[in-house]
Design a protein around this motif. Structure first.
Motif, PDB file in Angstrom:
ATOM      1  N   ASP A  42     -15.004 -27.927  10.468  1.00 26.02           N
ATOM      2  CA  ASP A  42     -13.634 -27.834  10.967  1.00 26.02           C
ATOM      3  C   ASP A  42     -13.490 -26.608  11.868  1.00 26.02           C
ATOM      4  O   ASP A  42     -12.760 -25.674  11.543  1.00 26.02           O
ATOM      5  CB  ASP A  42     -12.654 -27.771   9.796  1.00 26.02           C
ATOM      6  CG  ASP A  42     -11.209 -27.872  10.262  1.00 26.02           C
ATOM      7  OD1 ASP A  42     -10.964 -28.448  11.335  1.00 26.02           O
ATOM      8  OD2 ASP A  42     -10.320 -27.359   9.540  1.00 26.02           O
ATOM      9  N   SER A  43     -14.221 -26.612  12.979  1.00 30.90           N
ATOM     10  CA  SER A  43     -14.155 -25.495  13.911  1.00 30.90           C
ATOM     11  C   SER A  43     -14.670 -25.939  15.273  1.00 30.90           C
ATOM     12  O   SER A  43     -15.531 -26.802  15.366  1.00 30.90           O
ATOM     13  CB  SER A  43     -15.002 -24.324  13.398  1.00 30.90           C
ATOM     14  OG  SER A  43     -15.004 -23.271  14.342  1.00 30.90           O
ATOM     15  N   HIS A  44     -14.145 -25.313  16.295  1.00 28.92           N
ATOM     16  CA  HIS A  44     -14.606 -25.544  17.663  1.00 28.92           C
ATOM     17  C   HIS A  44     -15.615 -24.478  18.084  1.00 28.92           C
ATOM     18  O   HIS A  44     -16.233 -24.591  19.128  1.00 28.92           O
ATOM     19  CB  HIS A  44     -13.419 -25.511  18.638  1.00 28.92           C
ATOM     20  CG  HIS A  44     -12.487 -26.671  18.497  1.00 28.92           C
ATOM     21  ND1 HIS A  44     -12.453 -27.703  19.390  1.00 28.92           N
ATOM     22  CD2 HIS A  44     -11.554 -26.957  17.554  1.00 28.92           C
ATOM     23  CE1 HIS A  44     -11.529 -28.579  19.023  1.00 28.92           C
ATOM     24  NE2 HIS A  44     -10.968 -28.146  17.906  1.00 28.92           N
ATOM     25  N   ALA A  45     -15.750 -23.418  17.287  1.00 34.66           N
ATOM     26  CA  ALA A  45     -16.619 -22.288  17.628  1.00 34.66           C
ATOM     27  C   ALA A  45     -18.089 -22.658  17.475  1.00 34.66           C
ATOM     28  O   ALA A  45     -18.471 -23.385  16.560  1.00 34.66           O
ATOM     29  CB  ALA A  45     -16.293 -21.096  16.738  1.00 34.66           C
ATOM     30  N   CYS A  46     -18.904 -22.141  18.393  1.00 36.40           N
ATOM     31  CA  CYS A  46     -20.347 -22.309  18.292  1.00 36.40           C
ATOM     32  C   CYS A  46     -21.029 -21.166  19.032  1.00 36.40           C
ATOM     33  O   CYS A  46     -20.376 -20.376  19.719  1.00 36.40           O
ATOM     34  CB  CYS A  46     -20.793 -23.663  18.817  1.00 36.40           C
ATOM     35  SG  CYS A  46     -20.489 -23.957  20.569  1.00 36.40           S
ATOM     36  N   VAL A  47     -22.338 -21.104  18.874  1.00 37.19           N
ATOM     37  CA  VAL A  47     -23.151 -20.091  19.536  1.00 37.19           C
ATOM     38  C   VAL A  47     -24.289 -20.814  20.254  1.00 37.19           C
ATOM     39  O   VAL A  47     -24.917 -21.708  19.684  1.00 37.19           O
ATOM     40  CB  VAL A  47     -23.722 -19.085  18.514  1.00 37.19           C
ATOM     41  CG1 VAL A  47     -24.643 -18.087  19.195  1.00 37.19           C
ATOM     42  CG2 VAL A  47     -22.599 -18.372  17.778  1.00 37.19           C
ATOM     43  N   ILE A  48     -24.541 -20.433  21.500  1.00 34.10           N
ATOM     44  CA  ILE A  48     -25.656 -20.965  22.267  1.00 34.10           C
ATOM     45  C   ILE A  48     -26.394 -19.784  22.883  1.00 34.10           C
ATOM     46  O   ILE A  48     -25.800 -19.020  23.646  1.00 34.10           O
ATOM     47  CB  ILE A  48     -25.189 -21.932  23.371  1.00 34.10           C
ATOM     48  CG1 ILE A  48     -24.486 -23.140  22.763  1.00 34.10           C
ATOM     49  CG2 ILE A  48     -26.374 -22.372  24.236  1.00 34.10           C
ATOM     50  CD1 ILE A  48     -23.856 -24.077  23.771  1.00 34.10           C
ATOM     51  N   GLN A 102     -26.027 -27.718  25.556  1.00 33.59           N
ATOM     52  CA  GLN A 102     -25.117 -28.248  24.539  1.00 33.59           C
ATOM     53  C   GLN A 102     -25.877 -28.605  23.265  1.00 33.59           C
ATOM     54  O   GLN A 102     -25.364 -28.447  22.172  1.00 33.59           O
ATOM     55  CB  GLN A 102     -24.394 -29.489  25.055  1.00 33.59           C
ATOM     56  CG  GLN A 102     -23.278 -29.197  26.008  1.00 33.59           C
ATOM     57  CD  GLN A 102     -22.465 -30.442  26.325  1.00 33.59           C
ATOM     58  OE1 GLN A 102     -22.541 -31.452  25.629  1.00 33.59           O
ATOM     59  NE2 GLN A 102     -21.682 -30.370  27.372  1.00 33.59           N
ATOM     60  N   HIS A 103     -27.107 -29.047  23.430  1.00 33.00           N
ATOM     61  CA  HIS A 103     -27.907 -29.459  22.271  1.00 33.00           C
ATOM     62  C   HIS A 103     -28.496 -28.279  21.512  1.00 33.00           C
ATOM     63  O   HIS A 103     -29.131 -28.475  20.480  1.00 33.00           O
ATOM     64  CB  HIS A 103     -29.000 -30.432  22.716  1.00 33.00           C
ATOM     65  CG  HIS A 103     -28.439 -31.744  23.164  1.00 33.00           C
ATOM     66  ND1 HIS A 103     -28.108 -32.746  22.286  1.00 33.00           N
ATOM     67  CD2 HIS A 103     -28.098 -32.200  24.389  1.00 33.00           C
ATOM     68  CE1 HIS A 103     -27.605 -33.767  22.955  1.00 33.00           C
ATOM     69  NE2 HIS A 103     -27.581 -33.462  24.226  1.00 33.00           N
ATOM     70  N   ARG A 154     -27.266 -36.426  26.841  1.00 33.56           N
ATOM     71  CA  ARG A 154     -28.331 -36.794  25.910  1.00 33.56           C
ATOM     72  C   ARG A 154     -29.461 -35.768  25.878  1.00 33.56           C
ATOM     73  O   ARG A 154     -30.523 -36.014  25.335  1.00 33.56           O
ATOM     74  CB  ARG A 154     -28.863 -38.179  26.268  1.00 33.56           C
ATOM     75  CG  ARG A 154     -27.838 -39.257  25.937  1.00 33.56           C
ATOM     76  CD  ARG A 154     -28.135 -40.565  26.649  1.00 33.56           C
ATOM     77  NE  ARG A 154     -27.164 -41.582  26.301  1.00 33.56           N
ATOM     78  CZ  ARG A 154     -25.956 -41.691  26.833  1.00 33.56           C
ATOM     79  NH1 ARG A 154     -25.535 -40.830  27.721  1.00 33.56           N
ATOM     80  NH2 ARG A 154     -25.138 -42.668  26.468  1.00 33.56           N
ATOM     81  N   GLY A 155     -29.223 -34.620  26.512  1.00 36.61           N
ATOM     82  CA  GLY A 155     -30.207 -33.549  26.463  1.00 36.61           C
ATOM     83  C   GLY A 155     -31.307 -33.674  27.491  1.00 36.61           C
ATOM     84  O   GLY A 155     -32.383 -33.116  27.327  1.00 36.61           O
ATOM     85  N   ALA A 156     -31.065 -34.398  28.578  1.00 36.19           N
ATOM     86  CA  ALA A 156     -32.070 -34.565  29.622  1.00 36.19           C
ATOM     87  C   ALA A 156     -31.486 -34.148  30.965  1.00 36.19           C
ATOM     88  O   ALA A 156     -30.290 -33.946  31.101  1.00 36.19           O
ATOM     89  CB  ALA A 156     -32.525 -36.021  29.682  1.00 36.19           C
ATOM     90  N   ARG A 157     -32.340 -34.017  31.941  1.00 38.23           N
ATOM     91  CA  ARG A 157     -31.885 -33.688  33.285  1.00 38.23           C
ATOM     92  C   ARG A 157     -32.452 -34.727  34.235  1.00 38.23           C
ATOM     93  O   ARG A 157     -33.649 -34.981  34.234  1.00 38.23           O
ATOM     94  CB  ARG A 157     -32.365 -32.292  33.665  1.00 38.23           C
ATOM     95  CG  ARG A 157     -31.871 -31.867  35.018  1.00 38.23           C
ATOM     96  CD  ARG A 157     -32.082 -30.389  35.291  1.00 38.23           C
ATOM     97  NE  ARG A 157     -31.128 -29.628  34.502  1.00 38.23           N
ATOM     98  CZ  ARG A 157     -31.473 -28.683  33.626  1.00 38.23           C
ATOM     99  NH1 ARG A 157     -32.714 -28.375  33.434  1.00 38.23           N
ATOM    100  NH2 ARG A 157     -30.547 -28.033  32.958  1.00 38.23           N
ATOM    101  N   LEU A 158     -31.596 -35.350  35.014  1.00 42.91           N
ATOM    102  CA  LEU A 158     -31.998 -36.358  35.987  1.00 42.91           C
ATOM    103  C   LEU A 158     -32.285 -35.669  37.313  1.00 42.91           C
ATOM    104  O   LEU A 158     -31.449 -34.938  37.833  1.00 42.91           O
ATOM    105  CB  LEU A 158     -30.883 -37.393  36.156  1.00 42.91           C
ATOM    106  CG  LEU A 158     -31.152 -38.565  37.082  1.00 42.91           C
ATOM    107  CD1 LEU A 158     -32.270 -39.432  36.511  1.00 42.91           C
ATOM    108  CD2 LEU A 158     -29.890 -39.391  37.265  1.00 42.91           C
ATOM    109  N   VAL A 159     -33.484 -35.861  37.834  1.00 42.60           N
ATOM    110  CA  VAL A 159     -33.851 -35.268  39.119  1.00 42.60           C
ATOM    111  C   VAL A 159     -34.414 -36.351  40.018  1.00 42.60           C
ATOM    112  O   VAL A 159     -34.829 -37.412  39.555  1.00 42.60           O
ATOM    113  CB  VAL A 159     -34.886 -34.133  38.959  1.00 42.60           C
ATOM    114  CG1 VAL A 159     -34.313 -32.999  38.142  1.00 42.60           C
ATOM    115  CG2 VAL A 159     -36.167 -34.637  38.337  1.00 42.60           C
ATOM    116  N   THR A 160     -34.437 -36.062  41.311  1.00 46.44           N
ATOM    117  CA  THR A 160     -35.022 -36.999  42.268  1.00 46.44           C
ATOM    118  C   THR A 160     -36.336 -36.423  42.773  1.00 46.44           C
ATOM    119  O   THR A 160     -36.527 -35.204  42.802  1.00 46.44           O
ATOM    120  CB  THR A 160     -34.071 -37.234  43.453  1.00 46.44           C
ATOM    121  OG1 THR A 160     -33.803 -35.983  44.074  1.00 46.44           O
ATOM    122  CG2 THR A 160     -32.771 -37.869  42.994  1.00 46.44           C
TER     123      THR A 160
END
Length: 117
Positions: free
Chosen positions: A87-93, A53-54, A12-18
């Motif tokens: 219709d593609s699996h390709a992306c850029v990050i 990923q987001h 969901r675009g977050a990071r869980l930390v303690t």
């Protein structure tokens, strides 16, 4: 017990930390896009973190979303700004060419293909 929660937060675009830092990744594996420490995922050694990923876009910079097409899995992609199917699996990050796909037991995994787009 925290593994599923960390995974869900990352999806969901977050990071869980303690508060005390326990249970955090030990730094031996890092996201290939941002360099943040992530849990090792031996099946997908080049997987980007949930936050990155987001940031997925197409080659022209349009934001993308990837999803499972049913409760049983399947892969789908669409443009985040219009909902138009892609219709593609390709992306850029972050300038890095990547490939999105269905993860083995559901969910989506995006792996870096190389260091530059």
């Amino acid at each position: 017990m925290s593994g599923p929660f960390r995974f869900a937060a990352g999806e969901r675009g977050a990071r869980l930390v303690t508060a005390d830092g326990s249970g955090m990744p030990d730094g031996t594996h890092r996201c290939p896009a941002c360099g943040d420490p992530v849990e090792p995922w031996p099946r997908y050694p080049r997987a980007v973190c949930g936050l990155c990923q987001h940031e997925a876009t197409d080659e022209g910079g349009r934001p993308l979303e990837f999803f499972n097409t049913s409760i049983g899995g399947g892969f789908g992609a669409r443009y985040a700004d219009t909902g138009e199917p892609r219709d593609s699996h390709a992306c850029v990050i972050r300038g890095m060419r990547c490939r999105a796909d269905e993860a083995r037991f559901g969910g989506i995994v995006i792996e870096a293909i190389d260091e530059t787009a």
